[in-house]
Design an enzyme around this catalytic site. Structure first.
Site, mmCIF file in Angstrom:
data_model
loop_
_atom_site.group_PDB
_atom_site.id
_atom_site.type_symbol
_atom_site.label_atom_id
_atom_site.label_comp_id
_atom_site.label_asym_id
_atom_site.label_seq_id
_atom_site.Cartn_x
_atom_site.Cartn_y
_atom_site.Cartn_z
ATOM 1 N N HIS A 234 0.842 -1.204 0.000
ATOM 2 C CA HIS A 234 0.000 0.000 0.000
ATOM 3 C C HIS A 234 0.874 1.251 0.000
ATOM 4 O O HIS A 234 0.623 2.192 -0.769
ATOM 5 C CB HIS A 234 -0.918 0.000 1.219
ATOM 6 C CG HIS A 234 -1.691 1.285 1.387
ATOM 7 N ND1 HIS A 234 -2.889 1.513 0.758
ATOM 8 C CD2 HIS A 234 -1.416 2.411 2.096
ATOM 9 C CE1 HIS A 234 -3.334 2.716 1.077
ATOM 10 N NE2 HIS A 234 -2.453 3.291 1.886
ATOM 11 N N GLU A 235 1.897 1.274 0.856
ATOM 12 C CA GLU A 235 2.781 2.436 0.904
ATOM 13 C C GLU A 235 3.571 2.579 -0.395
ATOM 14 O O GLU A 235 3.831 3.698 -0.850
ATOM 15 C CB GLU A 235 3.719 2.343 2.105
ATOM 16 C CG GLU A 235 3.014 2.302 3.456
ATOM 17 C CD GLU A 235 2.038 3.445 3.670
ATOM 18 O OE1 GLU A 235 2.236 4.526 3.073
ATOM 19 O OE2 GLU A 235 1.068 3.260 4.423
ATOM 20 N N HIS B 128 1.654 4.501 -2.840
ATOM 21 C CA HIS B 128 1.819 5.957 -2.730
ATOM 22 C C HIS B 128 3.106 6.411 -3.418
ATOM 23 O O HIS B 128 3.142 7.463 -4.060
ATOM 24 C CB HIS B 128 1.853 6.370 -1.255
ATOM 25 C CG HIS B 128 0.521 6.308 -0.578
ATOM 26 N ND1 HIS B 128 -0.608 6.904 -1.103
ATOM 27 C CD2 HIS B 128 0.148 5.736 0.596
ATOM 28 C CE1 HIS B 128 -1.635 6.694 -0.283
ATOM 29 N NE2 HIS B 128 -1.199 5.984 0.755
#
Length: 220
Positions: free
Chosen positions: A97-98, A101
């Site tokens: 998920h990071e 980003h």
């Protein structure tokens, strides 16, 4: 101005916040105990996802408990101790998920750029709106109350813009996990973790929107 309606708003907001946090904690804990068949730590899975997307120069740092974030200021990812070093479904989902980003940042994803542009304004507004509101109430100045509402609206806008940024990062993570061949059952677990985390952002945006609507209603 701080009437029964406001007390009800506080109670509802508290219930929403605690409910969302309890759910995310339960999902994170559940899948922290489920090892991935890949045998990769969160950092290793994240590095693989960066390579898959052709994104370079993004270091990983070991953070404190529940400290998971991508920092666009230095283009780095910080993961909590579990996500950093454990080969669990939660660790892989969190790290990817990071990385989502980081991919947004590398590719100039529009909503992320807009959110970043709002940060200085929101930092000021988040501290100033309550001061303006209280000053407007005690001095009986409608203009200050209107200013407080406008300032708070920027904070709400930031919460709303955050939603597509977070949803898209999770979508990128799930796309990668599927493309990289993570078994379907493990992907379902990763999706449960990411969905629960997304719920906290939805809850925060909902609470902020309710607060803004209450403020506007009181002004009328």
């Amino acid at each position: 101005m701080f009437s029964t309606g406001y007390i009800i708003l506080i109670v509802v907001s508290t219930v929403i916040g605690f409910g969302a946090q309890a759910y995310v904690n339960s999902q994170i804990k559940k899948y922290s105990n489920v090892p991935s068949s890949w045998g990769l730590t969160g950092v290793q899975a994240g590095q693989n996802m960066l390579a898959y997307n052709g994104v370079q120069g993004v270091p990983f740092h070991r953070g404190g408990e529940s400290e998971d974030h991508f920092d666009p200021r230095n283009n780095s990812i910080t993961l909590d101790p579990h996500a950093y070093s454990q080969p669990s479904i939660t660790a892989i989902a969190t790290a990817c998920h990071e990385v989502g980003h980081a991919c947004q940042f590398a590719q100039g994803y529009g909503p992320m750029k807009f959110r970043s542009a709002l940060v200085p304004v929101v930092n000021f507004a988040s501290n100033a709106w309550m001061i303006a509101l209280l000053a407007g109430i005690f001095m009986n100045l409608a203009g200050l109350i209107d200013l407080a509402i406008i300032l708070y609206a920027f904070a709400v806008l930031f919460q709303l813009v955050t939603l597509p940024v977070e949803f898209n990062a999770s979508h990128r993570a799930m796309q990668y996990l599927e493309a990289a061949g993570l078994p379907q059952g493990e992907r379902a677990g990763a999706f449960s973790v990411l969905r629960a985390c997304a719920l906290t952002y939805v809850a925060a945006a909902l609470v902020s929107a309710l607060q803004l609507l209450w403020l506007i209603g009181q002004r009328r």
